[in-house]
Enzyme design. Sequence first.
Site, PDB file in Angstrom:
ATOM      1  N   GLU A  43      -8.041  12.539  12.525  1.00  0.00           N
ATOM      2  CA  GLU A  43      -7.150  11.612  12.959  1.00  0.00           C
ATOM      3  C   GLU A  43      -6.379  11.905  14.083  1.00  0.00           C
ATOM      4  O   GLU A  43      -5.323  12.602  13.915  1.00  0.00           O
ATOM      5  CB  GLU A  43      -6.231  11.025  11.799  1.00  0.00           C
ATOM      6  CG  GLU A  43      -5.523   9.796  11.999  1.00  0.00           C
ATOM      7  CD  GLU A  43      -5.702   9.020  10.741  1.00  0.00           C
ATOM      8  OE1 GLU A  43      -4.957   7.761  11.133  1.00  0.00           O
ATOM      9  OE2 GLU A  43      -5.886   9.466   9.783  1.00  0.00           O
ATOM     10  N   LYS A  78       0.717  -1.097   0.121  1.00  0.00           N
ATOM     11  CA  LYS A  78      -0.188   0.180  -0.151  1.00  0.00           C
ATOM     12  C   LYS A  78       0.743   1.110  -0.085  1.00  0.00           C
ATOM     13  O   LYS A  78       2.011   1.152   0.546  1.00  0.00           O
ATOM     14  CB  LYS A  78      -0.966   0.057   1.201  1.00  0.00           C
ATOM     15  CG  LYS A  78      -1.656   1.392   1.397  1.00  0.00           C
ATOM     16  CD  LYS A  78      -2.217   1.300   2.761  1.00  0.00           C
ATOM     17  CE  LYS A  78      -2.882   2.953   3.143  1.00  0.00           C
ATOM     18  NZ  LYS A  78      -3.126   3.023   4.488  1.00  0.00           N
TER      19      LYS A  78
END
Length: 442
Positions: free
Chosen positions: A231, A184
Amino acid sequence: MPPPPPHLRARSVAVDVTGDLLTRVPDEVDPREVVAWLREGDGMVGWGRAAVVRTAGVGRFEAAEAWWDQVRADAQVEDEVRLPGSGLVAFGSFAFSPRSGDESVLTVPRTLIGRRDGLAWVTQVVAGDEPWPAGHPAEMLARSNPHLGRLDPLVELPGTVPATDWPRVVARAVRRIGTGAVEKVVLARDVAVRHRDGDVVRVAPVLERLQARYGATWTFAVDGLVGATPEMLVRLQGGRARSRVLAGTIRRAEAAAASPVPPTPAGDHPTDPRLRLVRSVKDLDEHAYAVRSVAEALRPHCTDLQVPEDPYVLELPDVYHLASDLTGRMVSGATSLRLAAALHPSAAVCGTPTPAAAAVIEELEGMDRGRYAGPVGWVDGSGDGDWGIALRCGELAPDRRSLRIFAGGGIVAASDPRAELAETEVKLTAMRHALGLLPEQR
């Protein structure tokens, strides 16, 4: 090595503060000297610089923490409030990459107004033998910025990589994943914004609009970096560490078009569009990589580490995210800043495995991220604090007359390049709205 810090004196006194904390930020303040950390109307705002350190390279976190250790060891602090964020506090933001040309910064504001759980305070900081500001700290609370609602006239320009070229960048990353070089990679793009008349861009109105529309996020400002991040990289308070991981995204516009049913908790209705997110193999894989990287970084510092088996769906005005909250009891004695350094970069903003993903980012993105996607937040005299990831944000240029705004997304084998472009456009909505570059939202 950074120069030795000045000897600081700080005092925090309890006050009565109602209304919006941002209204107290004077309009004439240098926008790079405004600091903020706000959520649901509470938190801290401040301005001025009593002390500042700038660091760079691989040792940027360690140098900043060593400086802060010396500052707090030498400081004289009078704190009648004794809440997280009162007393001596430093705000920081750090470059994403050790090879960035953008310096990391840790700064102590001269004036700080805080509010938590119905209690409020003012902290003033002076250096060396400087006198305390005249008058009682509460007197500044009577002032209000009459220009807070006035937006600067701004114009948008193409970023380092134009939007039309972005799908090709993503396609190259997908091909790289297909070779097995990386599982990823998180790629980001920027958009340029400048003041139409060449004046200084003020940040207080931008923060006000972010806070009003994205109250459930953490609205921040440090040294010209402003944004609203959903976040939480790490919160350290009372011996407990907490981290919120976000990875996997769906646009709310897509969700609304997919089903006529009103919003309900994901899974409550068989046609709930959020089921697309919780059943998406691509998004679940992306999320799992991010959770695993955070858990591995926290384990050396924590016992009783709680890692959820499944994510939940976090609702924001423009998007839904897959989210997981990890918690643990601290045993290593690390400060919140050291924990942030240990957690950065997580798979949520870099990729897996980290060294290979970082190399792909440097090769394909075509830009220096600066402090975008790096840790941003604050640390107090005890070492506790909050550190988010600098997302949904923009960074002022040194001349303060322009800025870059950023957005990115996680790329995995199943990623569709045009869908990834669309995701960055949605994520840019937060800053475009805050800067007045969009029609007024509903």
